[in-house]
Design a protein around this motif. Structure first.
Motif, PDB file in Angstrom:
ATOM      1  N   UNK A   1       0.865  -1.174   0.000  1.00  0.00           N
ATOM      2  CA  UNK A   1       0.000   0.000   0.000  1.00  0.00           C
ATOM      3  C   UNK A   1       0.905   1.228   0.000  1.00  0.00           C
ATOM      4  N   UNK A   2       0.696   2.136  -0.936  1.00  0.00           N
ATOM      5  CA  UNK A   2       1.598   3.284  -1.042  1.00  0.00           C
ATOM      6  C   UNK A   2       0.789   4.577  -1.041  1.00  0.00           C
TER       7      UNK A   2
ATOM      8  N   UNK B   1      -2.782   7.275   2.106  1.00  0.00           N
ATOM      9  CA  UNK B   1      -2.503   6.019   1.430  1.00  0.00           C
ATOM     10  C   UNK B   1      -3.633   5.605   0.497  1.00  0.00           C
ATOM     11  N   UNK B   2      -3.222   4.824  -0.471  1.00  0.00           N
ATOM     12  CA  UNK B   2      -4.159   4.301  -1.449  1.00  0.00           C
ATOM     13  C   UNK B   2      -5.038   3.250  -0.796  1.00  0.00           C
ATOM     14  N   UNK B   3      -5.933   2.708  -1.582  1.00  0.00           N
ATOM     15  CA  UNK B   3      -6.630   1.519  -1.147  1.00  0.00           C
ATOM     16  C   UNK B   3      -5.585   0.463  -0.888  1.00  0.00           C
ATOM     17  N   UNK B   4      -5.943  -0.502  -0.071  1.00  0.00           N
ATOM     18  CA  UNK B   4      -4.944  -1.485   0.350  1.00  0.00           C
ATOM     19  C   UNK B   4      -4.415  -2.292  -0.839  1.00  0.00           C
ATOM     20  N   UNK B   5      -3.109  -2.429  -0.870  1.00  0.00           N
ATOM     21  CA  UNK B   5      -2.422  -3.304  -1.829  1.00  0.00           C
ATOM     22  C   UNK B   5      -2.683  -2.986  -3.297  1.00  0.00           C
ATOM     23  N   UNK B   6      -2.633  -1.689  -3.619  1.00  0.00           N
ATOM     24  CA  UNK B   6      -2.863  -1.323  -5.016  1.00  0.00           C
ATOM     25  C   UNK B   6      -1.591  -1.333  -5.837  1.00  0.00           C
ATOM     26  N   UNK B   7      -0.472  -1.373  -5.183  1.00  0.00           N
ATOM     27  CA  UNK B   7       0.814  -1.225  -5.844  1.00  0.00           C
ATOM     28  C   UNK B   7       1.593  -2.508  -5.593  1.00  0.00           C
TER      29      UNK B   7
END
Lengths: 922, 423
Positions: free
Chosen positions: A826-827, A842-848
């Motif tokens: 997550x970034x 932070x972005x939605x979880x685990x987008x990157x």
């Protein structure tokens, strides 16, 4: 075959009469002439005609002086010391037989109903009353050498005789000790002692003797016993035959086994695989197999087929080990020397295992050798390891003691740099096992295991954790169709976390989970083509979810102790491995599991239809000791089938479901040693999962190559996650922080393995996805708007190659290559400033995803010379981990530094890491 | 044989050291670009029990690595409490001030309503004023911190006998005195006149204004400083470290002052700040805290999935100021190194002729160093003995110059002491 014997018998009966009635008297003298000549003389002097085979008479000589003697009496005397029996018929014929007595009466019970005889054909032959022996049904079709001892007489058939023997090494004619002699497939047996001799008391008749030994080839021999006697067996030595026998035994197992999705780690073979810091590690080897992976190099725990790390049941000698890892996940805490085999069930999980959704790692430690002292040791750069096997009662009982420790703490203390000097990082583990064989039918194994880690992550905090396990197993054979085991285990995992900074907030804290299980595991083979496994298990959990005490006089911390939790988990199970046809086999299992959360406890009751938080809390309900607060019960179906399309090509399909009543809670992206385990209770439901899988298994080139392709689809409910920013430790209202949602994973696993030859190894590739979804009507209980998102360990492409090349008998090379898609992280999607402080959103979880991971390791194994008389066998292992020096990112994070946000990436091993270790076996 | 063994021992140690270093040094800064930038409303809204013009800041998120200039103007902002609406007006760069001064009252529930220029409507949950608690003691102390660094710690003690405050947030303003180490009474200036229709320049020396010797600089804290007492025996904040100044920090060279504000905040605000702070504090190498979007107590009234950042809080505040001098903690110790290095230069100038005492120069860019004030005058350079800064830069001119900050403190701060300043 039975009919043949019968017709022969009837045939004989028709000729039988009372011979003595027509006796003609004969006068004759023999002076050491051959029996053949004697018979010719008798035929000349009497009307009798003899019927026999010439080769029966060779080398038998007779002497005797007979005056008006009947033919019967003469025969009695001249055949007395020969293996020949005779019978005189009414029509003046003398029938000679070798060994067999021809009876003039039938054995009792001969005229039983025909059906019964047919059923009990073996019993006829074995019947002590009479032995109608013929090269027939009883003897297996292969040709066995026959040894005859004594001859059958009318009076010796019902007796037991002493059979003595000497077993010799055929190569040098020396006695062979410790060779088992098994009679008639295990009904009786003996073991040769140091002078090679053995003795057995056996009923008269035909017996099949089989020798079994690790150092000699097996020999099967038929013994026809009618008297006390002795004989000798010469055995050929088996040269390095052991491995090959094992390999042959399992050669086709991948194809023929009914269960799909089983990974076996060959502990001995894995010793060559280069690993970081030279530590042999069965888990790391397992992770090179399709379907098993970890979130990263330093990550704790393994993810099996897209499951969370808490969904693996890790058993060491039947007992659970909660966190078998040292120093986060860098080293395994299971001593590789003490391990004999590891089976990993990632698809079909047999019904006798339960309690976790994803897999079972069934680790069996070695039984100590019971007749001579032996051991193994290794010296590495960071750790040393030793294992001893000590006989306690010769041939019956032995003790295995293993220990491993690191000297990193010692090194740290001796360093110049102040910061490192204050650091601590130490770990050790030990195993103690006692095995005792009381008889062929009763065996007892007791194992004790302990591992401990201590390190600090920052200068003011200290983390320690330990695993403890004890198990006792009694294997008992009731009869040749029923056997079982009674197993008692106790496991404990605990950690502590101490903080000592410069304020009044210093504390020490800890967590403990303890479980005790008793299990009765039975198997039955009463019905042809069925093998039943059934049993019951009950487990008691005791959890101390956390305490926090002030540390030092200045500390203002209020001691906090979260109330203990307890629960019972029980299961009844039955499974049948049913061979329906030669081609089709099914393993059908049903497990019924129950879970009860027990008092004393205070449980929070929340208003329905509202998010669980302080304002929807209605009351804290108190329950008394032993009161059943909440119960869950689920049937679990474990179904697997195999169809052999060709002898070396099979298709397997399975459907499995499982329930998991305890959950590991973590606020980190990867599991850590200070994660707590939480029991299901009134607010937290058990996790449940279904898995469908289908696989094709093919062996080539007489089982040198094994190829498999397996696909799976998994769906799980009520898996646990937590609200972002949750505090899970020392939280009395945990249910307000955790979320329960759905998991979905699917994948295709491809594996090709070369099992034999100078060059061997395997190549695996997996395409898989692992997704999660947390949907709720309340926005604060959703993650990513309630849509599916990739889990922290979702790595679609996973390729691994392991190869060994044996250059000479002493030098071998091995290599290991891994490629994986980078894991999701997550970034930030932006920055902002609040009150002069720059922060990130932070972005939605685990987008990157972090960049892809790849790594190549190489190793060389150099063995000492192979002289037979050497005291110890040694080898050196040189290896280089991460030869390419790839800087594989482990995580990406963002740090506020004097008002600015900086992005950092961490990697565990950024440069090639050379290692050398010395191993010794004695 | 013995020798051989020793060799092994040495390389062994070296290798192990290498491993340990590996574990400790696998952190590297990377360039990061925001992939899916989202422009979100950021609300910084704390109203206090001080009677004043209350202030709320609205901004927008900005891309990673960019500067923060995304102010949010044109919004309608009001705080509603006890039936009274307190209207806020946009004044400058995203700051909204209440038209009337007011202070938050105990036992009144307040909420925030925002309508942005693009029509989005947001409102906060209802908040109450927290317990007012005094700072009992604000003090400076010389310590060696957990990383083994010697320095001055600014610590705070506070006690709430009612045991209801529990959640504390600290901000501070630090003001420190800067003394230019190479300040001189004299200064150079340029006088220009026309000689034979050619403009020529004369470099003259005059008295410098006094204010350039000592200056004052004020900075605001840029870290979230929160602590809680809810797990303690008493509602007692004891020795909470508000700020740590290493002994070599230029800020403490002479006299230092800190104005510490103690906010008693709500539990919601504490949890929110603790979470977002944990996302940007360095964790362990092996385990990283799970980050994600964190919801505060403000949400869109129309679209519940619309993200908005920040929290509305009503908190009681107290302030206290402290002063200390460097010599209070470090008597007979050299001052911390000055903020810049004070190298000497004697810039080359082409002299036209000498007219009595006056040196006449051609007015060219060569003389810019006198006017652009990158450097200031230290003293005359006589050239005997020659003063070399470096072989590539031989001193040729007649005046030694130092970087401006070394001779003129106004390069770093304000010459006027602030009104609160006491020597």
């Amino acid at each position: 075959m039975v009919k043949k014997i019968l017709s022969l018998a009837f045939c004989m009966i028709s000729y039988v009469s009372v011979a003595q009635q027509n006796d003609a008297l004969i006068t004759v003298a023999f002076d050491n002439i051959s029996i053949e000549d004697a018979i010719l003389v008798l035929e000349d002097k009497s009307p009798y005609r003899f019927y026999y085979q010439n080769d029966w008479l060779k080398e038998i000589r007779v002497t005797g002086n007979f005056q008006n003697t009947s033919i019967t009496q003469i025969c009695e005397i001249i055949f007395q010391d020969t293996p020949l029996n005779f019978y005189v018929t009414k029509d003046l014929k003398v029938m000679l037989t070798q060994y067999n007595q021809i009876y003039n009466t039938l054995p009792n019970g001969f005229f039983q109903s025909k059906n019964e005889i047919e059923k009990k054909d073996e019993e006829i032959v074995e019947a002590p009353k009479a032995v109608f022996y013929k090269e027939s049904k009883f003897v297996q079709s292969n040709k066995l050498k026959t040894v005859r001892i004594g001859k059958q007489r009318k009076d010796n058939v019902a007796n037991e005789y002493q059979l003595s023997g000497i077993i010799m090494n055929a190569t040098n004619n020396t006695p062979a000790a410790n060779v088992s002699v098994i009679v008639d497939g295990g009904k009786k047996g003996a073991v040769s002692n140091s002078d090679g001799s053995f003795s057995l008391r056996l009923l008269a008749g035909v017996h099949i003797l089989k020798t079994k030994s690790l150092s000699f080839q097996e020999v099967e021999q038929r013994v026809v016993l009618f008297d006390n006697g002795a004989f000798s067996i010469k055995l050929q030595e088996k040269f390095e035959g052991l491995d090959e026998v094992l390999l042959e035994g399992n050669a086709n197992i991948a194809v023929k086994e009914v269960t799909g999705g089983v990974t076996k780690v060959d502990v001995e073979d894995s010793k060559n695989i280069p690993l970081v810091l030279g530590e042999r590690d069965i888990f790391k080897v397992a992770a090179t197999m399709p379907g098993i992976s970890s979130a990263g190099e330093g990550a704790n725990g393994y993810n099996v087929r897209g499951g969370k790390t808490d969904q693996n049941l890790i058993l060491l000698d039947d007992g659970v080990v909660y966190n078998p890892a040292h120093f986060f996940g860098i080293f395994s805490a299971i001593n590789p020397f003490s391990t004999s085999e590891v089976s990993i069930y990632k698809g079909h999980v047999p019904a006798n295992y339960g309690g976790r959704l994803s897999s079972v790692f069934d680790i069996k430690s070695k039984d100590a050798i019971v007749n001579n002292f032996s051991g193994e040791a290794s010296l590495g750069l960071v750790t040393s390891n030793i294992l001893l096997e000590v006989p306690v009662i010769e041939d019956k009982a032995g003790v295995l003691i293993g220990g491993r420790a690191t000297y990193s703490d010692y090194i740290l203390r001796n360093l110049e740099e102040e910061e490192l000097k204050k650091s601590t990082a130490s770990f050790y583990d030990g195993i103690l096992k006692y095995n005792h064989t009381f008889s062929e039918k009763d065996k007892i194994k007791a194992t004790g295991y302990y591992s401990k880690d201590k390190f600090n992550v920052t200068t003011d905090s200290l983390i320690g954790y330990s695993n403890r396990m004890a198990s006792l197993r009694w294997d008992h054979t009731f009869n040749d169709r029923n056997d079982g085991a009674l197993i008692i285990t106790n496991s404990q995992y605990q950690f502590n976390l101490d903080f000592e900074g410069q304020t009044n907030l210093n504390f020490e804290s800890g967590y403990t989970i303890n479980e005790t299980e008793i299990k009765l595991d039975l198997s039955n083979r009463s019905f042809e083509n069925h093998r039943f496994i059934y049993g019951l298990a009950t487990k008691f959990y005791g959890v101390e979810p956390g305490f926090k005490n002030p540390l030092g006089d200045n500390s203002q911390i209020i001691p906090v102790t979260i109330a203990d939790e307890q629960a019972n988990e029980s299961a009844l199970y039955i499974s049948d491995n049913y061979k329906i046809t030669e081609k089709l086999s099914v393993e059908a299992g049903l497990r019924f599991s129950f879970f009860t959360f027990l008092g004393p406890s205070n449980q929070n009751i929340y208003q329905d239809g509202f998010p669980k938080n302080g304002s929807s809390l209605i009351e804290s309900k108190s329950f008394e000791s032993g009161e059943a607060i909440e119960s869950y019960a689920y049937p679990e179906v474990r179904l697997s089938s195999r169809y052999l399309l060709f002898p070396d090509f099979s298709v397997k399909a399975s459907f499995n479901n499982a329930v998991q009543y305890i959950h590991r809670l973590s606020t980190n992206t990867t599991a850590s040693p200070v994660d707590t385990w939480k029991l299901s209770d009134i607010n937290i439901k058990p996790q449940r999962g279904n898995q469908y899988s289908l696989g094709f298994f093919k062996n080539f080139d007489s089982n040198i190559y094994e190829l498999s392709i397996e696909g799976y689809y998994k769906k799980s409910q009520d898996i646990l996650d937590y609200k972002t920013g949750a505090t899970l430790l020392f939280n009395e209202n945990l249910e307000q922080e955790v979320l329960q949602g759905e998991g979905k994973s699917y994948g295709v696993e491809f594996l090709i393995k070369k099992t034999k030859g100078k060059f061997n190894g395997w190549l695996g590739y997996t395409y898989s996805r692992s997704l999660m979804k947390f949907e709720s009507e309340f926005p604060q209980e959703r993650i990513n708007n309630g849509d599916y998102f990739p889990s922290n360990y979702d790595k679609p492409h996973d390729f691994s190659f392991v190869g060994n090349y044996k250059l000479t008998r002493r030098v071998s090379f091995s290599s290991n290559f891994v490629y994986q898609t980078g894991r999701p992280v997550t970034v930030p999607v932006g920055n902002y400033v609040i009150d002069n402080t720059e922060l990130v959103v932070f972005s939605d979880r685990n987008e990157f995803r972090i960049p892809d991971y790849y790594r190549l390791d190489i190793g060389v194994n150099v063995e000492g010379n192979h002289k037979l008389k050497k005291l110890a066998h040694s080898f050196w292992t040189f290896s280089i981990y991460n030869v390419l020096g790839r800087n594989n990112p482990y995580s990406v994070f963002f740090v506020a530094d004097d008002g600015d946000i900086k992005a950092y990436q961490t990697s565990i091993f950024t440069i090639p890491v050379p290692t050398i270790s010395y191993n010794l076996k004695f | 044989m013995r020798h051989f063994k020793m060799n092994i021992g040495f390389s062994y140690r070296a290798l192990v050291l290498c491993y340990l270093v590996l574990f400790n040094s696998c952190l590297e800064e990377i360039d990061f670009e925001t992939d899916n930038f989202e422009s979100l409303l950021v609300v910084d809204a704390t109203i206090t029990n001080e009677l004043k013009t209350q202030e709320i800041t609205l901004s927008r998120t900005f891309e990673f690595g960019e500067d923060n200039d995304n102010i949010e103007s044109g919004a309608q902002v009001k705080v509603v409490g006890d039936g009274v609406e307190y209207i806020f007006q946009h004044t400058e760069t995203g700051k909204y001030q209440s038209i009337q001064p007011f202070n938050a009252q105990p036992n009144v529930v307040y909420h925030l309503e925002i309508t942005t220029a693009d029509g989005e409507r947001y409102s906060s949950s209802e908040m109450k004023l927290t317990t007012a608690t005094q700072i009992d003691n604000l003090y400076a102390e010389r310590i060696t911190n957990d990383d083994g660094v010697d320095g001055v710690a600014i610590k705070v003690d506070s006690f709430d006998p009612t045991n209801t405050a529990n959640f504390y947030r600290y901000t501070f303003e630090e003001t420190y005195k800067i003394v230019a180490p190479m300040w001189r009474q004299e200064d150079l200036y340029l006088d220009t006149y026309i000689l034979d229709s050619i403009p020529v320049c004369v470099v003259k020396i005059r008295q410098r204004p006094e204010e350039q010797k000592a200056c004052y600089k004020t900075e605001f804290s840029n870290k979230i400083k929160i602590t809680l007492t809810s797990g303690l025996n008493e509602d007692l904040v004891e020795g909470y470290l508000v700020n740590f100044l290493p002994s070599d920090d230029f800020k403490i060279s002479h006299r230092y002052s800190a104005l510490v504000k103690q906010f008693v905040i709500s539990e919601e605000a504490f949890n929110y700040l603790e979470t977002i702070q944990s996302f940007t504090s360095q964790g362990s190498l092996f385990s990283q805290v799970q980050t994600g979007f964190v919801m505060g107590n403000i949400s869109s009234t129309v679209n519940p999935n619309k993200k908005v950042i920040g929290i509305f809080d009503v908190s009681s505040v107290t302030t206290q100021r402290l002063f200390f001098n460097f010599i209070d903690f470090y008597p007979n110790t050299n001052l911390p190194p000055f903020i810049t290095s004070c190298d000497l230069r004697a810039p080359d100038v082409a002299q036209l002729f000498q007219d009595g005492d006056e040196e006449i120069f051609i007015c060219s860019s060569q003389l810019n160093f006198i006017t652009n004030r990158i450097r200031v005058y230290l003293e005359e350079y006589t050239g005997d003995p020659p003063f070399y800064v470096g072989p590539a830069d031989p001193p040729l001119g007649p005046w030694l110059m130092v970087p401006r900050a070394c001779g003129d403190c106004t390069a770093l701060g304000e010459p006027e002491p602030p009104s609160f300043w006491v020597e």
